[in-house]
Motif scaffolding. Structure first.
Motif, PDB file in Angstrom:
ATOM      1  N   ASP A 268      11.180 -23.391   3.762  1.00  0.00           N
ATOM      2  CA  ASP A 268       9.751 -23.643   2.742  1.00  0.00           C
ATOM      3  C   ASP A 268       9.662 -23.700   1.964  1.00  0.00           C
ATOM      4  O   ASP A 268       9.477 -24.881   1.225  1.00  0.00           O
ATOM      5  CB  ASP A 268       8.951 -22.750   3.704  1.00  0.00           C
ATOM      6  N   HIS A 269      10.848 -22.580   1.539  1.00  0.00           N
ATOM      7  CA  HIS A 269      10.877 -22.212  -0.226  1.00  0.00           C
ATOM      8  C   HIS A 269      12.072 -23.657  -0.649  1.00  0.00           C
ATOM      9  O   HIS A 269      11.582 -23.535  -2.245  1.00  0.00           O
ATOM     10  CB  HIS A 269      11.321 -20.913  -0.389  1.00  0.00           C
ATOM     11  N   LEU A 270      12.926 -23.766   0.262  1.00  0.00           N
ATOM     12  CA  LEU A 270      13.808 -24.343  -0.545  1.00  0.00           C
ATOM     13  C   LEU A 270      13.066 -26.279  -1.025  1.00  0.00           C
ATOM     14  O   LEU A 270      13.602 -26.808  -1.709  1.00  0.00           O
ATOM     15  CB  LEU A 270      15.415 -24.218   0.697  1.00  0.00           C
ATOM     16  N   THR A 271      12.520 -26.391   0.451  1.00  0.00           N
ATOM     17  CA  THR A 271      11.633 -27.381   0.334  1.00  0.00           C
ATOM     18  C   THR A 271      11.163 -27.806  -1.184  1.00  0.00           C
ATOM     19  O   THR A 271      10.506 -29.246  -1.342  1.00  0.00           O
ATOM     20  CB  THR A 271      11.305 -28.208   1.209  1.00  0.00           C
ATOM     21  N   ALA A 272      10.469 -26.796  -0.942  1.00  0.00           N
ATOM     22  CA  ALA A 272       9.605 -26.285  -2.518  1.00  0.00           C
ATOM     23  C   ALA A 272      10.062 -26.997  -3.977  1.00  0.00           C
ATOM     24  O   ALA A 272       9.113 -27.414  -4.747  1.00  0.00           O
ATOM     25  CB  ALA A 272       8.222 -25.290  -1.943  1.00  0.00           C
ATOM     26  N   LEU A 273      11.222 -26.048  -4.114  1.00  0.00           N
ATOM     27  CA  LEU A 273      11.453 -26.427  -4.468  1.00  0.00           C
ATOM     28  C   LEU A 273      12.533 -27.819  -5.398  1.00  0.00           C
ATOM     29  O   LEU A 273      12.575 -28.958  -6.370  1.00  0.00           O
ATOM     30  CB  LEU A 273      12.939 -25.720  -5.299  1.00  0.00           C
ATOM     31  N   LEU A 274      12.582 -28.533  -4.033  1.00  0.00           N
ATOM     32  CA  LEU A 274      13.546 -29.585  -3.921  1.00  0.00           C
ATOM     33  C   LEU A 274      12.107 -30.568  -4.020  1.00  0.00           C
ATOM     34  O   LEU A 274      12.702 -31.953  -4.959  1.00  0.00           O
ATOM     35  CB  LEU A 274      13.897 -30.103  -2.174  1.00  0.00           C
ATOM     36  N   ALA A 275      10.803 -30.697  -3.617  1.00  0.00           N
ATOM     37  CA  ALA A 275       9.525 -31.365  -3.931  1.00  0.00           C
ATOM     38  C   ALA A 275       9.246 -31.164  -5.553  1.00  0.00           C
ATOM     39  O   ALA A 275       8.977 -32.209  -6.283  1.00  0.00           O
ATOM     40  CB  ALA A 275       8.827 -30.742  -3.469  1.00  0.00           C
ATOM     41  N   ASP A 276       9.839 -30.239  -6.396  1.00  0.00           N
ATOM     42  CA  ASP A 276       9.202 -30.406  -7.289  1.00  0.00           C
ATOM     43  C   ASP A 276      10.681 -30.155  -8.224  1.00  0.00           C
ATOM     44  O   ASP A 276      10.433 -29.941  -9.417  1.00  0.00           O
ATOM     45  CB  ASP A 276       9.368 -28.603  -7.659  1.00  0.00           C
ATOM     46  N   GLY A 277      11.512 -30.840  -7.947  1.00  0.00           N
ATOM     47  CA  GLY A 277      12.942 -31.791  -8.684  1.00  0.00           C
ATOM     48  C   GLY A 277      13.696 -30.806  -8.999  1.00  0.00           C
ATOM     49  O   GLY A 277      14.410 -30.683 -10.477  1.00  0.00           O
ATOM     50  N   LYS A 278      13.534 -29.442  -8.725  1.00  0.00           N
ATOM     51  CA  LYS A 278      14.426 -28.072  -9.229  1.00  0.00           C
ATOM     52  C   LYS A 278      15.766 -27.896  -8.078  1.00  0.00           C
ATOM     53  O   LYS A 278      16.590 -27.676  -8.892  1.00  0.00           O
ATOM     54  CB  LYS A 278      13.913 -26.750  -9.486  1.00  0.00           C
ATOM     55  N   LEU A 279      16.156 -28.574  -7.347  1.00  0.00           N
ATOM     56  CA  LEU A 279      17.307 -28.572  -6.440  1.00  0.00           C
ATOM     57  C   LEU A 279      17.140 -29.888  -5.658  1.00  0.00           C
ATOM     58  O   LEU A 279      16.871 -31.364  -5.077  1.00  0.00           O
ATOM     59  CB  LEU A 279      16.808 -27.766  -5.116  1.00  0.00           C
TER      60      LEU A 279
END
Length: 312
Positions: A268-279
């Motif tokens: 959940d944390h990783l996909t949130a960062l992905l959605a924010d364009g950070k990953l």
């Protein structure tokens, strides 16, 4: 189904293309792409801690179509990814975010979950700290750079060539240093105003580990992630005592088995960062399924920038 099988240990040429029975398991995935990891090579050689019985199919992460729902998913399959069909536990299967294609999805799970586990869970990396990432152009190195920046750290990466150093900078590292330069330890100290790195992400071991102890900050955490150099290092305990250094073991798989609920929370944390364009995984090396042995040879010769993926 088509699959790559290993009947005996050896170099990548021991992989045999053949037919294998359709696997059975909780979730069946029709594979579109399979992530390639360094430990796949070790497993083919017989040098990995987990040794499945012969014949086995390498490959621990895939992306594809979930057979029962038709949904695009990515999955930790653990084994059997180099095949047309793989199986996984239900709690290790996740929808593919729309931003990722199949190859990027297959490259995401192991690298980014490892980086998150090491930096957030084991090392408690804090915003403003200095993070040193060894082998920054590898799959896990790429992920560690991006996760480190997302957590607010200042990131220094090491790599072995100009192309790899440029790649590290493209992933978000503020500084990239060649570890072929004997002065890299002093450069880390200079960049950190003499204090040293607070957290060190080390999938290399060997000399990288030994020299890292010379550029650590007070209360630093040195994460042992792997031994790609081939040498497992040792340390004199007085070196840890004098600077209050912690040597932190970090094996995602064992932790995930002991704490199965952790995987979904981390995702959940990783996909949130992905959605924010950070990953965003970089997959410059996409191999046709038929070229699996060549893909592993290229991993062995350190030709890969970021992640390599087999595409079906």
């Amino acid at each position: 189904m088509r699959a790559w099988l290993v009947d005996r240990y050896g170099e990548p040429d021991v992989l045999r293309a053949g037919d294998a029975p359709e696997p059975e398991g909780e979730v069946v995935v029709h594979v579109k792409a399979a992530g390639i990891n360094f430990f796949d090579l070790l497993q083919v050689r017989g040098g990995y801690q987990y040794k499945p019985p012969f014949p086995f199919i390498p490959g621990a992460e895939v992306a594809g179509i979930r057979a029962d729902t038709g949904q695009r998913v990515m999955a930790f399959c653990g084994q059997g990814g180099y095949a047309e069909t793989a199986v996984a536990r239900g709690d290790r299967v996740f929808p593919v975010p729309g931003a990722l294609d199949d190859a990027e999805a297959a490259a995401f799970l192991i690298a980014y979950h490892t980086a998150w586990f090491v930096l957030n869970e084991r090392c408690r990396l804090q915003a403003g700290e200095w993070l040193l990432v060894h082998a920054g152009a590898s799959g896990t190195g790429m992920a560690a750079i991006q996760v480190g920046r997302a957590l607010g750290a200042n990131v220094i990466a090491t790599a072995s060539s100009e192309a790899k150093l440029d790649f590290c900078l493209q992933q978000g590292a503020q500084h990239a240093i060649s570890y072929a330069d004997p002065a890299w330890v002093m450069k880390v100290r200079e960049l950190t105003a003499g204090a040293g790195a607070n957290v060190i992400f080390d999938p290399v071991g060997g000399d990288a580990f030994d020299l890292s102890l010379k550029c650590t900050a007070m209360e630093a955490r040195l994460a042992v992630v792997g031994f790609a150099s081939g040498r497992i290092p040792t340390v004199a305990a007085n070196r840890l005592l004098l600077r209050n250094i912690s040597i932190v073991g970090a094996v995602w798989g064992a932790y995930a088995e002991a704490h199965p609920e952790y995987v979904a929370k981390a995702h959940d944390h990783l996909t949130a960062l992905l959605a924010d364009g950070k990953l965003r995984p970089s997959v410059k090396h996409r191999y046709p399924f038929e070229d699996a042995p060549q893909a592993l040879r290229d991993v062995d010769s350190r030709k890969i920038l970021g992640k390599a993926v087999l595409v079906l």
